[in-house]
Design a protein around this motif. Structure first.
Motif, PDB file in Angstrom:
ATOM      1  N   UNK A  67      57.155  12.172  39.270  1.00  9.21           N
ATOM      2  CA  UNK A  67      55.843  12.457  39.849  1.00  9.21           C
ATOM      3  C   UNK A  67      55.532  13.954  39.725  1.00  9.21           C
ATOM      4  N   UNK A  68      56.531  14.796  40.006  1.00  4.01           N
ATOM      5  CA  UNK A  68      56.332  16.246  39.871  1.00  4.01           C
ATOM      6  C   UNK A  68      56.052  16.627  38.420  1.00  4.01           C
ATOM      7  N   UNK A  69      56.714  15.942  37.465  1.00  3.38           N
ATOM      8  CA  UNK A  69      56.474  16.222  36.051  1.00  3.38           C
ATOM      9  C   UNK A  69      55.046  15.846  35.669  1.00  3.38           C
ATOM     10  N   UNK A  70      54.565  14.714  36.155  1.00  4.07           N
ATOM     11  CA  UNK A  70      53.191  14.292  35.866  1.00  4.07           C
ATOM     12  C   UNK A  70      52.202  15.291  36.467  1.00  4.07           C
ATOM     13  N   UNK A  76      48.785  21.664  33.805  1.00  3.22           N
ATOM     14  CA  UNK A  76      48.789  22.343  32.517  1.00  3.22           C
ATOM     15  C   UNK A  76      47.537  21.981  31.722  1.00  3.22           C
ATOM     16  N   UNK A  77      47.196  20.706  31.701  1.00  3.86           N
ATOM     17  CA  UNK A  77      45.993  20.264  30.990  1.00  3.86           C
ATOM     18  C   UNK A  77      44.765  20.925  31.593  1.00  3.86           C
ATOM     19  N   UNK A  78      44.714  20.954  32.905  1.00  2.00           N
ATOM     20  CA  UNK A  78      43.565  21.562  33.564  1.00  2.00           C
ATOM     21  C   UNK A  78      43.476  23.056  33.232  1.00  2.00           C
ATOM     22  N   UNK A  79      44.626  23.746  33.271  1.00  2.00           N
ATOM     23  CA  UNK A  79      44.630  25.191  33.070  1.00  2.00           C
ATOM     24  C   UNK A  79      44.324  25.585  31.625  1.00  2.00           C
ATOM     25  N   UNK A  80      44.938  24.881  30.659  1.00  2.00           N
ATOM     26  CA  UNK A  80      44.835  25.312  29.271  1.00  2.00           C
ATOM     27  C   UNK A  80      43.821  24.533  28.445  1.00  2.00           C
TER      28      UNK A  80
END
Length: 187
Positions: A67-70, A76-80
């Motif tokens: 869950x933490x990995x997801x 990451x997707x949101x940031x980059x």
């Protein structure tokens, strides 16, 4: 509701008092009757091929890591990806609104209406110009192809060589780019 229960025969089940109290509270949340609640619970387990003794792994360390990995992937997707894309889109829309404001202040004048003969002449002239450019480009490509020589290599495959000095090549390249530029700006 009372009529439907008169059709059925009921059976008593002995359950510890604290479990019975807990079930009654749960039943109020799930259904109108204890029977319907129990049927819903049993249907759920059968439909999902589960047993009350199955460990679904929700509280274990491995699941928490997944869950933490997801969550990390989504951040990451949101940031980059999402935020930079949104910023670029906002910038583009801002520029478009600025351009629209500029266009509103620019007067293009009244367009000239053409009759059928004028329009036909315009397209005939354009077609003639394109035909002339095509012929010119074909002639230049033919002269270029005449200057290509095949060189057989002693080591490995052969190769093609252009037998032309740098100045002539640059001149031909500029002429072809000029024709391409003229064609692309006619639209």
């Amino acid at each position: 509701m009372g009529d439907t229960y008169q059709k059925y025969r009921f059976s008593a089940i002995s359950i510890k008092k604290d479990v019975a109290l807990r079930f009654r509270e749960f039943s109020r949340l799930v259904s109108d009757s204890h029977t319907l609640t129990l049927v819903a619970v049993m249907d759920f387990f059968e439909r999902n091929d589960l047993s009350p003794n199955d460990d679904l792994g929700i509280n274990n360390n491995r699941t928490n890591k997944r869950i933490n990995a997801v969550i990390a992937i989504l951040k990451n997707i949101e940031k980059y990806q999402t935020l930079p894309t949104k910023t670029m889109m906002d910038s583009l829309f801002h520029e478009m609104t600025e351009m629209e404001k500029e266009e509103e202040t620019f007067d293009f004048g009244t367009p000239k209406l053409w009759d059928a003969n004028e329009e036909l002449e315009f397209y005939k002239t354009g077609y003639g110009n394109l035909q002339e450019q095509l012929t010119n480009v074909q002639e230049k490509m033919d002269s270029l192809m005449e200057k290509v020589i095949y060189i057989k290599s002693a080591f490995g495959p052969g190769y093609l060589k252009l037998d032309m000095d740098r100045e002539s090549f640059d001149k031909l390249k500029n002429e072809l780019q000029h024709v391409h530029h003229d064609y692309s700006t006619e639209d």
